[in-house]
Write a protein that holds these residues in place. Structure first.
Motif, PDB file in Angstrom:
ATOM      1  N   ALA A  54       0.840  -1.198   0.000  1.00 36.22           N
ATOM      2  CA  ALA A  54       0.000   0.000   0.000  1.00 36.22           C
ATOM      3  C   ALA A  54       0.872   1.243   0.000  1.00 36.22           C
ATOM      4  O   ALA A  54       1.821   1.352   0.783  1.00 36.22           O
ATOM      5  CB  ALA A  54      -0.917   0.006   1.213  1.00 36.22           C
ATOM      6  N   GLU A  55       0.531   2.191  -0.869  1.00 41.78           N
ATOM      7  CA  GLU A  55       1.294   3.426  -1.007  1.00 41.78           C
ATOM      8  C   GLU A  55       0.327   4.602  -1.081  1.00 41.78           C
ATOM      9  O   GLU A  55      -0.614   4.588  -1.871  1.00 41.78           O
ATOM     10  CB  GLU A  55       2.162   3.363  -2.263  1.00 41.78           C
ATOM     11  CG  GLU A  55       2.832   4.657  -2.651  1.00 41.78           C
ATOM     12  CD  GLU A  55       3.727   5.218  -1.564  1.00 41.78           C
ATOM     13  OE1 GLU A  55       3.561   6.409  -1.231  1.00 41.78           O
ATOM     14  OE2 GLU A  55       4.585   4.466  -1.037  1.00 41.78           O
ATOM     15  N   ALA A  56       0.569   5.621  -0.237  1.00 37.56           N
ATOM     16  CA  ALA A  56      -0.325   6.780  -0.210  1.00 37.56           C
ATOM     17  C   ALA A  56      -0.189   7.644  -1.453  1.00 37.56           C
ATOM     18  O   ALA A  56      -1.145   8.293  -1.875  1.00 37.56           O
ATOM     19  CB  ALA A  56      -0.063   7.609   1.043  1.00 37.56           C
TER      20      ALA A  56
ATOM     21  N   ASP B 211       0.750   8.532  -5.606  1.00 41.22           N
ATOM     22  CA  ASP B 211       0.172   8.006  -6.845  1.00 41.22           C
ATOM     23  C   ASP B 211       1.178   7.241  -7.685  1.00 41.22           C
ATOM     24  O   ASP B 211       0.912   6.920  -8.847  1.00 41.22           O
ATOM     25  CB  ASP B 211      -0.471   9.122  -7.671  1.00 41.22           C
ATOM     26  CG  ASP B 211       0.519  10.227  -8.023  1.00 41.22           C
ATOM     27  OD1 ASP B 211       1.723  10.073  -7.712  1.00 41.22           O
ATOM     28  OD2 ASP B 211       0.084  11.226  -8.611  1.00 41.22           O
TER      29      ASP B 211
ATOM     30  N   ARG C  22      -2.363   5.393  -4.033  1.00 39.26           N
ATOM     31  CA  ARG C  22      -3.350   6.318  -3.471  1.00 39.26           C
ATOM     32  C   ARG C  22      -4.179   5.645  -2.374  1.00 39.26           C
ATOM     33  O   ARG C  22      -5.395   5.806  -2.294  1.00 39.26           O
ATOM     34  CB  ARG C  22      -4.261   6.872  -4.587  1.00 39.26           C
ATOM     35  CG  ARG C  22      -3.505   7.681  -5.628  1.00 39.26           C
ATOM     36  CD  ARG C  22      -4.400   8.176  -6.743  1.00 39.26           C
ATOM     37  NE  ARG C  22      -4.859   7.055  -7.570  1.00 39.26           N
ATOM     38  CZ  ARG C  22      -4.148   6.497  -8.549  1.00 39.26           C
ATOM     39  NH1 ARG C  22      -2.945   6.971  -8.829  1.00 39.26           N
ATOM     40  NH2 ARG C  22      -4.623   5.490  -9.253  1.00 39.26           N
ATOM     41  N   THR C  23      -3.459   4.888  -1.526  1.00 38.47           N
ATOM     42  CA  THR C  23      -4.119   4.109  -0.474  1.00 38.47           C
ATOM     43  C   THR C  23      -3.463   4.411   0.869  1.00 38.47           C
ATOM     44  O   THR C  23      -2.620   3.641   1.358  1.00 38.47           O
ATOM     45  CB  THR C  23      -4.037   2.607  -0.791  1.00 38.47           C
ATOM     46  OG1 THR C  23      -4.580   2.364  -2.088  1.00 38.47           O
ATOM     47  CG2 THR C  23      -4.836   1.788   0.224  1.00 38.47           C
ATOM     48  N   PRO C  24      -3.783   5.538   1.481  1.00 38.21           N
ATOM     49  CA  PRO C  24      -3.213   5.845   2.802  1.00 38.21           C
ATOM     50  C   PRO C  24      -3.793   4.941   3.878  1.00 38.21           C
ATOM     51  O   PRO C  24      -4.996   4.663   3.885  1.00 38.21           O
ATOM     52  CB  PRO C  24      -3.627   7.304   3.021  1.00 38.21           C
ATOM     53  CG  PRO C  24      -4.873   7.468   2.198  1.00 38.21           C
ATOM     54  CD  PRO C  24      -4.697   6.596   0.997  1.00 38.21           C
TER      55      PRO C  24
ATOM     56  N   PHE D  27      -8.168   1.812   5.613  1.00 39.85           N
ATOM     57  CA  PHE D  27      -7.456   2.644   4.646  1.00 39.85           C
ATOM     58  C   PHE D  27      -8.392   3.648   3.990  1.00 39.85           C
ATOM     59  O   PHE D  27      -9.614   3.459   3.954  1.00 39.85           O
ATOM     60  CB  PHE D  27      -6.766   1.788   3.575  1.00 39.85           C
ATOM     61  CG  PHE D  27      -7.689   0.926   2.755  1.00 39.85           C
ATOM     62  CD1 PHE D  27      -8.282   1.404   1.594  1.00 39.85           C
ATOM     63  CD2 PHE D  27      -7.965  -0.377   3.138  1.00 39.85           C
ATOM     64  CE1 PHE D  27      -9.129   0.609   0.835  1.00 39.85           C
ATOM     65  CE2 PHE D  27      -8.810  -1.193   2.389  1.00 39.85           C
ATOM     66  CZ  PHE D  27      -9.398  -0.691   1.228  1.00 39.85           C
ATOM     67  N   GLY D  28      -7.802   4.737   3.514  1.00 39.00           N
ATOM     68  CA  GLY D  28      -8.566   5.779   2.851  1.00 39.00           C
ATOM     69  C   GLY D  28      -8.353   5.735   1.354  1.00 39.00           C
ATOM     70  O   GLY D  28      -8.049   4.690   0.783  1.00 39.00           O
ATOM     71  N   GLY D  29      -8.539   6.897   0.723  1.00 39.88           N
ATOM     72  CA  GLY D  29      -8.393   6.963  -0.717  1.00 39.88           C
ATOM     73  C   GLY D  29      -9.724   7.073  -1.410  1.00 39.88           C
ATOM     74  O   GLY D  29     -10.732   7.452  -0.805  1.00 39.88           O
ATOM     75  N   GLU D  30      -9.764   6.708  -2.681  1.00 33.16           N
ATOM     76  CA  GLU D  30     -10.976   6.862  -3.474  1.00 33.16           C
ATOM     77  C   GLU D  30     -12.080   5.900  -3.046  1.00 33.16           C
ATOM     78  O   GLU D  30     -13.265   6.196  -3.213  1.00 33.16           O
ATOM     79  CB  GLU D  30     -10.641   6.644  -4.959  1.00 33.16           C
ATOM     80  CG  GLU D  30      -9.664   7.678  -5.510  1.00 33.16           C
ATOM     81  CD  GLU D  30      -9.226   7.359  -6.925  1.00 33.16           C
ATOM     82  OE1 GLU D  30      -9.659   6.296  -7.458  1.00 33.16           O
ATOM     83  OE2 GLU D  30      -8.472   8.154  -7.506  1.00 33.16           O
TER      84      GLU D  30
ATOM     85  N   PRO E 229     -12.467   4.073   0.354  1.00 30.09           N
ATOM     86  CA  PRO E 229     -12.036   3.683   1.695  1.00 30.09           C
ATOM     87  C   PRO E 229     -12.740   2.428   2.181  1.00 30.09           C
ATOM     88  O   PRO E 229     -13.916   2.200   1.889  1.00 30.09           O
ATOM     89  CB  PRO E 229     -12.399   4.903   2.550  1.00 30.09           C
ATOM     90  CG  PRO E 229     -13.421   5.650   1.768  1.00 30.09           C
ATOM     91  CD  PRO E 229     -13.116   5.403   0.339  1.00 30.09           C
TER      92      PRO E 229
END
Length: 364
Positions: free
Chosen positions: A29-31, A33, A166-168, A183-186, A188
């Motif tokens: 997972a990477e916050a 892009d 895009r997955t904080p 996790f958040g993002g588009e 969550p």
């Protein structure tokens, strides 16, 4: 085993690869892009020999072993790299003792072919150099860090793993024998995994504070050291990397080469409170003064601002340099969790060895 690795820098991707090779189902997972946009994107791209670090330290062990693994990986996967060698130089007799210490450490750490050279022998290798003595490390080199990370990601994906951009990661808690990770993002959501690896680099401490059960006292403080780099116009004057005697907080403003042979200098050390990747053109004169100690022919007008990076240190100015910190269940008591803190230089060189150490703790 289902594993979530947080952070898609070179260490996170190496950990993901190591776990995938042992049969785990891996998500990295990477916050941001894209992968490799943090510490890994703003280094010197040097394959370090391993002579700087105190014998028996985590850095010493993983740098030497990691270098051997890294070179073998690059050779087998077609990752551009070159063992161009390095000279660590003493520009005055007062610096000779520092070189002798580094030489002794290198021999103890098992660094291959390290040699102590007097002035004439050093100048025979690099005629433009000014020094009274030097250490020659033929095992030191340079690597295309982006190509390296791409190759690591390729192995993860070949094993069925995935990169989630895009997955904080917002929080994690241990429930019913698994990690429930929010996790958040588009889109969550919450994900349940067996193991969780915190390889978030500069964000590692912040992530650790969101993991339920991690005692606040176990989260080390973070000190940011900014390092700026300057490019150099004109024909390259050296074919090897040139390093001065180390300074507090770093290895000094050194000369590195890219794979096309272009010269660049850095990093310096600037202690900062927050992320800042700007390069102040006014630092060029200070750079030039430091560089002229080992390359007298340099003029400041040849230096051009290039880029800056941040080193997530665990100690600050005036304090002894801290070792890498790797905490697994044996330290914090939480099953299936490994956290990595303070992974700065030589993190890239050490990445494949560090990854195996993490996998050992999770797959025992």
């Amino acid at each position: 085993m289902e594993a979530l690795v947080v952070g898609a820098g070179v260490v996170g991707l190496a950990v993901g690869r190591a776990l995938a090779r042992r049969g785990a189902s891996v998500i990295v997972a990477e916050a941001a892009d894209a992968f490799g946009t943090g510490v890994s994107a703003r280094s010197s791209e040097v394959i370090h020999g391993g002579m700087y670090y105190p014998p028996g330290s985590i850095r010493a062990r993983h740098c030497v072993e990691g270098r051997r693994r890294l070179v073998a990986f690059c050779e087998s996967h077609g990752v551009p790299h070159r063992l161009c060698g390095k000279l660590i130089v003493a520009t005055s007799e007062g610096e000779r003792a520092a070189l002798e210490t580094i030489f002794a450490r290198g021999q103890t750490n098992g660094v291959e072919d390290l040699a102590f050279l007097e002035r004439d022998a050093a100048l025979a290798l690099e005629p433009a150099l000014a020094c009274v003595a030097a250490l020659h490390s033929p095992a030191t080199g340079i690597v295309d860090s982006h190509a390296l990370m791409l190759a690591l990601l390729g192995e993860i994906e070949d094993a069925g793993g995935a990169l989630a951009l895009r997955t904080p990661i917002l929080s994690a808690a241990r429930r019913d024998g698994r990690w429930r990770v929010r996790f958040g993002g588009e889109a969550p959501d919450t994900l349940a995994v067996d193991t969780l690896v915190n390889a978030a680099g500069i964000g590692a401490q912040a992530l650790a504070r969101t993991i339920e059960g991690v005692e606040p006292a176990r989260v080390p403080r973070q000190v940011l050291a900014k390092g700026s780099y300057f490019g150099c116009t004109g024909r390259p004057a050296f074919s090897r990397l040139i390093y001065p005697a180390p300074v507090e907080g770093g290895l000094g403003i050194h000369l590195t080469l890219d794979l096309a042979g272009r010269m660049r200098f850095g990093p310096d050390v600037e202690w900062v409170e927050a992320e800042d990747f700007s390069v102040d053109p006014n630092r060029a004169e200070a750079f030039a003064a430091a560089i002229r100690r080992y390359w007298p022919a340099l003029t400041a007008d040849r230096l051009t601002p290039d880029y800056a990076g941040l080193r997530p240190k665990l100690t600050g100015p005036g304090e002894p340099a801290a070792d890498f910190l790797i905490e697994g269940p044996e330290a914090h008591g939480l099953p299936g969790l490994v956290q990595l803190f303070g992974i700065e230089s030589p993190g890239l060189t050490s990445s494949l060895s560090l990854a195996e150490a993490v996998a050992d703790r999770l797959c025992a």
